[in-house]
Scaffold this motif. Sequence first.
Motif, PDB file in Angstrom:
ATOM      1  N   TYR A 117       0.799  -1.217   0.000  1.00 21.21           N
ATOM      2  CA  TYR A 117       0.000   0.000   0.000  1.00 21.21           C
ATOM      3  C   TYR A 117       0.835   1.271   0.000  1.00 21.21           C
ATOM      4  CZ  TYR A 117      -4.240  -2.729   0.748  1.00 21.21           C
ATOM      5  OH  TYR A 117      -5.288  -3.591   0.590  1.00 21.21           O
ATOM      6  N   LYS A 118       2.040   1.197   0.537  1.00 23.54           N
ATOM      7  CA  LYS A 118       2.854   2.414   0.570  1.00 23.54           C
ATOM      8  C   LYS A 118       3.171   2.890  -0.839  1.00 23.54           C
ATOM      9  CE  LYS A 118       7.062   4.433   2.541  1.00 23.54           C
ATOM     10  NZ  LYS A 118       8.228   4.216   3.446  1.00 23.54           N
ATOM     11  N   GLU A 119       3.605   1.981  -1.680  1.00 20.74           N
ATOM     12  CA  GLU A 119       3.916   2.345  -3.054  1.00 20.74           C
ATOM     13  C   GLU A 119       2.658   2.771  -3.804  1.00 20.74           C
ATOM     14  OE1 GLU A 119       5.954  -0.825  -4.931  1.00 20.74           O
ATOM     15  OE2 GLU A 119       7.628  -0.838  -3.500  1.00 20.74           O
ATOM     16  N   ALA A 120       1.546   2.070  -3.546  1.00 19.35           N
ATOM     17  CA  ALA A 120       0.296   2.382  -4.238  1.00 19.35           C
ATOM     18  C   ALA A 120      -0.206   3.775  -3.876  1.00 19.35           C
ATOM     19  CB  ALA A 120      -0.755   1.326  -3.908  1.00 19.35           C
ATOM     20  N   VAL A 121      -0.123   4.111  -2.595  1.00 16.74           N
ATOM     21  CA  VAL A 121      -0.593   5.428  -2.159  1.00 16.74           C
ATOM     22  C   VAL A 121       0.291   6.533  -2.713  1.00 16.74           C
ATOM     23  CG1 VAL A 121      -0.905   6.914  -0.147  1.00 16.74           C
ATOM     24  CG2 VAL A 121      -1.734   4.572  -0.088  1.00 16.74           C
ATOM     25  N   LEU A 122       1.593   6.331  -2.724  1.00 15.85           N
ATOM     26  CA  LEU A 122       2.503   7.348  -3.240  1.00 15.85           C
ATOM     27  C   LEU A 122       2.336   7.536  -4.745  1.00 15.85           C
ATOM     28  CD1 LEU A 122       5.764   6.615  -1.212  1.00 15.85           C
ATOM     29  CD2 LEU A 122       4.058   8.392  -0.834  1.00 15.85           C
ATOM     30  N   LYS A 123       1.878   6.487  -5.450  1.00 12.22           N
ATOM     31  CA  LYS A 123       1.591   6.656  -6.872  1.00 12.22           C
ATOM     32  C   LYS A 123       0.361   7.539  -7.087  1.00 12.22           C
ATOM     33  CE  LYS A 123       3.653   2.372  -8.629  1.00 12.22           C
ATOM     34  NZ  LYS A 123       3.371   1.066  -9.289  1.00 12.22           N
ATOM     35  N   VAL A 124      -0.597   7.444  -6.170  1.00  8.65           N
ATOM     36  CA  VAL A 124      -1.775   8.306  -6.266  1.00  8.65           C
ATOM     37  C   VAL A 124      -1.388   9.760  -6.063  1.00  8.65           C
ATOM     38  CG1 VAL A 124      -4.026   8.864  -5.254  1.00  8.65           C
ATOM     39  CG2 VAL A 124      -3.336   6.480  -5.532  1.00  8.65           C
ATOM     40  N   ASP A 125      -0.569  10.019  -5.052  1.00 10.97           N
ATOM     41  CA  ASP A 125      -0.116  11.388  -4.794  1.00 10.97           C
ATOM     42  C   ASP A 125       1.146  11.334  -3.939  1.00 10.97           C
ATOM     43  OD1 ASP A 125       0.141  14.160  -3.871  1.00 10.97           O
ATOM     44  OD2 ASP A 125      -1.879  14.396  -4.670  1.00 10.97           O
ATOM     45  N   LYS A 126       2.203  11.995  -4.407  1.00  8.68           N
ATOM     46  CA  LYS A 126       3.478  11.971  -3.690  1.00  8.68           C
ATOM     47  C   LYS A 126       3.442  12.791  -2.407  1.00  8.68           C
ATOM     48  CE  LYS A 126       6.315  11.230  -7.820  1.00  8.68           C
ATOM     49  NZ  LYS A 126       7.432  11.749  -8.658  1.00  8.68           N
ATOM     50  N   ASP A 127       2.406  13.609  -2.220  1.00  2.00           N
ATOM     51  CA  ASP A 127       2.320  14.415  -0.994  1.00  2.00           C
ATOM     52  C   ASP A 127       2.184  13.548   0.251  1.00  2.00           C
ATOM     53  OD1 ASP A 127       2.569  16.774  -2.356  1.00  2.00           O
ATOM     54  OD2 ASP A 127       0.411  17.172  -2.467  1.00  2.00           O
ATOM     55  N   TRP A 128       1.787  12.292   0.096  1.00  4.44           N
ATOM     56  CA  TRP A 128       1.676  11.406   1.262  1.00  4.44           C
ATOM     57  C   TRP A 128       3.034  11.093   1.879  1.00  4.44           C
ATOM     58  CZ3 TRP A 128      -2.586  10.839   3.779  1.00  4.44           C
ATOM     59  CH2 TRP A 128      -3.818  10.948   3.119  1.00  4.44           C
ATOM     60  N   ALA A 129       4.105  11.379   1.177  1.00  4.65           N
ATOM     61  CA  ALA A 129       5.439  11.169   1.734  1.00  4.65           C
ATOM     62  C   ALA A 129       5.903  12.348   2.587  1.00  4.65           C
ATOM     63  CB  ALA A 129       6.442  10.922   0.607  1.00  4.65           C
ATOM     64  N   ASN A 130       5.108  13.405   2.645  1.00  5.73           N
ATOM     65  CA  ASN A 130       5.484  14.605   3.411  1.00  5.73           C
ATOM     66  C   ASN A 130       5.351  14.322   4.909  1.00  5.73           C
ATOM     67  OD1 ASN A 130       5.968  17.126   4.421  1.00  5.73           O
ATOM     68  ND2 ASN A 130       4.308  18.144   3.318  1.00  5.73           N
ATOM     69  N   PRO A 131       6.446  14.409   5.682  1.00  5.69           N
ATOM     70  CA  PRO A 131       6.345  14.163   7.136  1.00  5.69           C
ATOM     71  C   PRO A 131       5.414  15.149   7.846  1.00  5.69           C
ATOM     72  CG  PRO A 131       8.638  14.139   6.406  1.00  5.69           C
ATOM     73  CD  PRO A 131       7.823  14.661   5.270  1.00  5.69           C
ATOM     74  N   ALA A 132       5.305  16.377   7.329  1.00  5.45           N
ATOM     75  CA  ALA A 132       4.424  17.361   7.960  1.00  5.45           C
ATOM     76  C   ALA A 132       2.967  16.922   7.888  1.00  5.45           C
ATOM     77  CB  ALA A 132       4.596  18.721   7.283  1.00  5.45           C
ATOM     78  N   LEU A 133       2.591  16.211   6.822  1.00  7.57           N
ATOM     79  CA  LEU A 133       1.219  15.717   6.696  1.00  7.57           C
ATOM     80  C   LEU A 133       0.921  14.671   7.758  1.00  7.57           C
ATOM     81  CD1 LEU A 133      -1.484  15.419   5.252  1.00  7.57           C
ATOM     82  CD2 LEU A 133      -0.371  13.866   3.631  1.00  7.57           C
ATOM     83  N   TRP A 134       1.859  13.780   7.985  1.00  9.32           N
ATOM     84  CA  TRP A 134       1.653  12.751   9.011  1.00  9.32           C
ATOM     85  C   TRP A 134       1.663  13.356  10.409  1.00  9.32           C
ATOM     86  CZ3 TRP A 134       0.420   7.694   8.157  1.00  9.32           C
ATOM     87  CH2 TRP A 134       0.446   7.273   6.815  1.00  9.32           C
TER      88      TRP A 134
END
Length: 420
Positions: free
Chosen positions: A140-157
């Motif tokens: 799921y990590k790769e799948a979610v990042l393909k949808v939008d790379k903003d999910w890799a932003n630590p500030a979002l988490w």
Amino acid sequence: MTDATAEVTGPLVTADGRPLKAALARAQARAKWRAFGLVFPLLLFVLLTFVVPIGGILWQSVHNDAFTANMPRMVAWFQANPQGTEPDEAAYTALVEDLKAAYKDHTAGKIGTRVNYEMSGTRSLFTKTARHAKRLEPPYKEAVLKVDKDWANPALWEAMRQVAPAVTENFYLAAIDKTHNAEGKIVDVPKNRQIYVKLFVKTLLLSALITFLCFLLGFPVAHLLAVLPMRISNLLMILVLLPFWTSLLVRTTSWIVLLQSEGVINDILVSLHLIGNDNRLQMIYNSTGTVVAMTHILLPFMILPLYSVMRPIPPSYVRAARSLGATSWTAFRRIYFPQTVPGIGAGSLLVFILAVGYYITPALVGGAKGQLISNLIAYHITKSLNWSLGAALAAILLAAILLLYWLYDKLIGIDNLKLG
């Protein structure tokens, strides 16, 4: 003689033989319950229209479960992993499963809105990912990042971690221009977003200025009404009460007609050649318009308490002081003015409290530059729908008013306040 004494010193009883003390206690209890029954409707009304709404505001300012109730797996992951933990496959799995359920329940927008309060621009991210969540497959990590790379932003988490608890102090931090950084520490928001503290200070200063102007204008009017014969005073009192019989919107829009650049006042000044036609005064859609209009609207609330205190003051006090050698100013300063302090305190407190809570008049004549904190509270409640932030701002304003009330009680004494 002994028997007669025993009869006198024995316990007192009523005509039906009951002890007098018990009968009096029962009568007093009945009187208290009867009085309570008379005031109970008013007490219930105050509870339902005052205490309960204020309690709801205070609770709303610290409680928002839009993320907690709709993202339970993410909340559990945040609880199981300390702050600073890098999101792993388990975190993205929890994210996808929660977004699948959110898309099915049509709550993805609500979740994104809650996170958007902490980090702007994230609502569309949640709604877009929720639409794709059903088609995502492990890992799921790769799948979610393909949808939008903003999910890799630590500030979002980190923002999601901040909104995971249903009860939070974040809205109070936002109300004083504070936030949490990536390490979870409380820091100031960027200067271009620091608006609330400045607006609180501006609201208090403008309200104090309006109160002072109402005092300057209202004191001589109230004094004139108090010293004139009752027949004339009653006629002039109609002019003071007349604004209460006129719609607030009518009075406010009247000031728009008077103060605008092409309005009556500017036209008169130009016709008298006091100003040039190209140099018309800007008296509306700024703080000047707010102060002028609100001073006019709140002036009766200063005059009436002052008049109620000035009217009973005997004129003989000042005459006696002057007959003993005091000047008119000394007699006013040392004899007359101290007796009007309860009315000044009541009028000032009433005008100030009303001024800090006004939002219709500042919205119409103040524009963007003349608005008060109440206008921003109304904006969050009615337009942005960030009720929690609006409730936090309202709670801080309420605390400021209660602090003012406490200071008044300490400095002057609430017993000296007279409204009539």
